[in-house]
Design a protein around this motif. Sequence first.
Motif, PDB file in Angstrom:
ATOM      1  N   GLY A  41       0.807  -1.210   0.000  1.00 26.66           N
ATOM      2  CA  GLY A  41       0.000   0.000   0.000  1.00 26.66           C
ATOM      3  C   GLY A  41       0.843   1.264   0.000  1.00 26.66           C
ATOM      4  O   GLY A  41       0.504   2.251  -0.667  1.00 26.66           O
ATOM      5  N   LEU A  44       2.117   1.724  -3.482  1.00 21.67           N
ATOM      6  CA  LEU A  44       1.056   2.270  -4.324  1.00 21.67           C
ATOM      7  C   LEU A  44       0.811   3.752  -4.040  1.00 21.67           C
ATOM      8  O   LEU A  44       0.589   4.546  -4.961  1.00 21.67           O
ATOM      9  CB  LEU A  44      -0.243   1.486  -4.100  1.00 21.67           C
ATOM     10  CG  LEU A  44      -0.268   0.042  -4.637  1.00 21.67           C
ATOM     11  CD1 LEU A  44      -1.459  -0.717  -4.070  1.00 21.67           C
ATOM     12  CD2 LEU A  44      -0.309   0.042  -6.160  1.00 21.67           C
ATOM     13  N   VAL A  63      -5.944   0.452  -7.231  1.00 24.03           N
ATOM     14  CA  VAL A  63      -6.618   0.818  -5.981  1.00 24.03           C
ATOM     15  C   VAL A  63      -8.125   0.932  -6.183  1.00 24.03           C
ATOM     16  O   VAL A  63      -8.911   0.347  -5.420  1.00 24.03           O
ATOM     17  CB  VAL A  63      -6.045   2.138  -5.421  1.00 24.03           C
ATOM     18  CG1 VAL A  63      -6.896   2.640  -4.250  1.00 24.03           C
ATOM     19  CG2 VAL A  63      -4.600   1.939  -4.968  1.00 24.03           C
ATOM     20  N   ARG A  67     -10.992  -1.668  -4.650  1.00 28.39           N
ATOM     21  CA  ARG A  67     -11.969  -1.108  -3.729  1.00 28.39           C
ATOM     22  C   ARG A  67     -13.396  -1.194  -4.275  1.00 28.39           C
ATOM     23  O   ARG A  67     -14.343  -0.928  -3.541  1.00 28.39           O
ATOM     24  CB  ARG A  67     -11.610   0.345  -3.417  1.00 28.39           C
ATOM     25  CG  ARG A  67     -10.431   0.468  -2.471  1.00 28.39           C
ATOM     26  CD  ARG A  67      -9.833   1.863  -2.504  1.00 28.39           C
ATOM     27  NE  ARG A  67     -10.790   2.887  -2.110  1.00 28.39           N
ATOM     28  CZ  ARG A  67     -10.972   3.319  -0.849  1.00 28.39           C
ATOM     29  NH1 ARG A  67     -10.255   2.813   0.130  1.00 28.39           N
ATOM     30  NH2 ARG A  67     -11.854   4.271  -0.595  1.00 28.39           N
ATOM     31  N   ALA A 106      -4.907  -1.981  -1.224  1.00 29.32           N
ATOM     32  CA  ALA A 106      -5.666  -0.874  -1.809  1.00 29.32           C
ATOM     33  C   ALA A 106      -6.191   0.064  -0.724  1.00 29.32           C
ATOM     34  O   ALA A 106      -6.188   1.291  -0.893  1.00 29.32           O
ATOM     35  CB  ALA A 106      -6.821  -1.418  -2.645  1.00 29.32           C
ATOM     36  N   TYR A 107      -6.631  -0.494   0.384  1.00 25.24           N
ATOM     37  CA  TYR A 107      -7.167   0.322   1.477  1.00 25.24           C
ATOM     38  C   TYR A 107      -6.047   0.992   2.270  1.00 25.24           C
ATOM     39  O   TYR A 107      -6.149   2.168   2.627  1.00 25.24           O
ATOM     40  CB  TYR A 107      -8.047  -0.540   2.385  1.00 25.24           C
ATOM     41  CG  TYR A 107      -9.358  -0.892   1.736  1.00 25.24           C
ATOM     42  CD1 TYR A 107     -10.486  -0.105   1.931  1.00 25.24           C
ATOM     43  CD2 TYR A 107      -9.467  -1.996   0.895  1.00 25.24           C
ATOM     44  CE1 TYR A 107     -11.692  -0.410   1.315  1.00 25.24           C
ATOM     45  CE2 TYR A 107     -10.669  -2.310   0.272  1.00 25.24           C
ATOM     46  CZ  TYR A 107     -11.779  -1.512   0.492  1.00 25.24           C
ATOM     47  OH  TYR A 107     -12.967  -1.806  -0.129  1.00 25.24           O
ATOM     48  N   SER A 109      -3.238   1.758   1.092  1.00 26.14           N
ATOM     49  CA  SER A 109      -2.668   2.766   0.205  1.00 26.14           C
ATOM     50  C   SER A 109      -3.336   4.121   0.401  1.00 26.14           C
ATOM     51  O   SER A 109      -2.663   5.158   0.466  1.00 26.14           O
ATOM     52  CB  SER A 109      -2.834   2.320  -1.259  1.00 26.14           C
ATOM     53  OG  SER A 109      -2.488   3.363  -2.148  1.00 26.14           O
ATOM     54  N   GLU A 110      -4.659   4.130   0.504  1.00 28.49           N
ATOM     55  CA  GLU A 110      -5.386   5.378   0.692  1.00 28.49           C
ATOM     56  C   GLU A 110      -5.092   5.998   2.055  1.00 28.49           C
ATOM     57  O   GLU A 110      -5.004   7.220   2.202  1.00 28.49           O
ATOM     58  CB  GLU A 110      -6.885   5.138   0.533  1.00 28.49           C
ATOM     59  CG  GLU A 110      -7.292   4.791  -0.892  1.00 28.49           C
ATOM     60  CD  GLU A 110      -6.962   5.929  -1.853  1.00 28.49           C
ATOM     61  OE1 GLU A 110      -7.749   6.865  -1.978  1.00 28.49           O
ATOM     62  OE2 GLU A 110      -5.876   5.859  -2.486  1.00 28.49           O
TER      63      GLU A 110
END
Length: 201
Positions: A41, A44, A63, A67, A106-107, A109-110
């Motif tokens: 993450g 990313l 991502v 998601r 993906a989560y 990463s945010e």
Amino acid sequence: MALNLDFSFYNWDLISNFVLKGLYFSLMLTLIATVGGVLLGTLLALMRLSGQKWLQVPAVIYVNGMRSIPLVMVILWFFLLMPAIIGRPIGAELSAVITFVAFEAAYFSEIMRAGIQSVSRGQVFRNMLPVLLTQTIILFQDTSLVYAIGAYDMLKGFEVAGKNFGRPIEAYLAAAVLYFVMCYALSWSVKRLHQKIAIVR
């Protein structure tokens, strides 16, 4: 209608013979997916913040794509399709580890991207820690989804015990209580940590 619960079902044999093995896998899956998800993450997030389109575009697609798909679908797709691609079975546990790392990245990463953008470098980790831990709790809850591919997690342990002893209601009730107690305790700890961090600021 009376449930006729058999409370003798709740004993140490249930825990030692059925639940501990599944709990160990659930906790290990949570740990590995957290560490792997944070590492991937972070990569990313850095790709998205790089200012280079050839790095940003693949990261954004990855991502947003991850998601937009339910985790259980990612688990099933990987478990069912990957053996056909590589020509041999992977196994439920390894499939679960790979898909959880890929999905959670993906989560995370945010979270990492928002943290890096919002605060100075020296405060990044401290400010992101409560959010990272909250996502880890959600991750632990999501480990129950590996039942879809037959991996032996904590929920599977209760399910097997319920079938073996003919007490499925007691088994699922115990599973629900244990998940609630563990997740509530962890959420309470994260809340206290967030309060302490707020005081330090």
